[in-house]
Write a protein that holds these residues in place. Structure first.
Motif, PDB file in Angstrom:
ATOM      1  N   ILE A  13       0.837  -1.202   0.000  1.00  0.00           N
ATOM      2  CA  ILE A  13       0.000   0.000   0.000  1.00  0.00           C
ATOM      3  C   ILE A  13       0.873   1.254   0.000  1.00  0.00           C
ATOM      4  N   MET A  14       1.950   1.239   0.754  1.00  0.00           N
ATOM      5  CA  MET A  14       2.850   2.402   0.800  1.00  0.00           C
ATOM      6  C   MET A  14       3.508   2.659  -0.556  1.00  0.00           C
ATOM      7  N   VAL A  15       3.961   1.605  -1.218  1.00  0.00           N
ATOM      8  CA  VAL A  15       4.619   1.768  -2.521  1.00  0.00           C
ATOM      9  C   VAL A  15       3.642   2.292  -3.562  1.00  0.00           C
ATOM     10  N   VAL A  16       2.473   1.701  -3.627  1.00  0.00           N
ATOM     11  CA  VAL A  16       1.482   2.156  -4.602  1.00  0.00           C
ATOM     12  C   VAL A  16       1.028   3.568  -4.281  1.00  0.00           C
ATOM     13  N   LEU A  19       3.803   5.957  -5.417  1.00  0.00           N
ATOM     14  CA  LEU A  19       3.881   6.050  -6.877  1.00  0.00           C
ATOM     15  C   LEU A  19       2.725   6.865  -7.450  1.00  0.00           C
ATOM     16  N   THR A  20       1.530   6.604  -6.973  1.00  0.00           N
ATOM     17  CA  THR A  20       0.377   7.312  -7.524  1.00  0.00           C
ATOM     18  C   THR A  20       0.206   8.693  -6.906  1.00  0.00           C
ATOM     19  N   ALA A  71      -2.924   6.451 -18.864  1.00  0.00           N
ATOM     20  CA  ALA A  71      -2.989   4.995 -18.735  1.00  0.00           C
ATOM     21  C   ALA A  71      -3.146   4.587 -17.270  1.00  0.00           C
ATOM     22  N   ALA A  72      -2.452   5.251 -16.372  1.00  0.00           N
ATOM     23  CA  ALA A  72      -2.577   4.943 -14.947  1.00  0.00           C
ATOM     24  C   ALA A  72      -3.978   5.275 -14.440  1.00  0.00           C
TER      25      ALA A  72
END
Length: 84
Positions: A13-16, A19-20, A71-72
């Motif tokens: 969850i932290m990485v996503v 990134l977002t 795309a994201a």
């Protein structure tokens, strides 16, 4: 404590989130920056200098940045719609 907090899910969850939450706005800002390059200094007596245009490479980089952001966003919407 591992039964109370799922550390594997927490780091994902932290990485996503990073990134977002920080990566996509930074990528969008990079796309905007390539469309509007900085003016060159060097006018005599502080004279106004014409701003340069982005050029074909700048437009290509900006297009790639904006396409990645779109795309994201599309991927996020599809994940939300398909998992509900």
């Amino acid at each position: 404590m591992d039964s109370w907090i799922n550390l594997d899910a927490l780091w994902k969850i932290m990485v996503v989130g990073l990134l977002t939450g920080a990566g996509l706005p930074a990528l969008f800002a990079l796309g905007l920056r390539t469309l509007n390059p900085p003016a060159r200094a060097g006018g005599a007596g502080g004279a106004a200098v014409d701003r340069p245009t982005a050029g074909p490479v700048g437009y290509a980089v900006a297009g790639l940045c904006f396409a990645a952001v779109l795309a994201a966003i599309g991927w996020g919407i599809s994940v939300i719609v398909n998992h509900s």
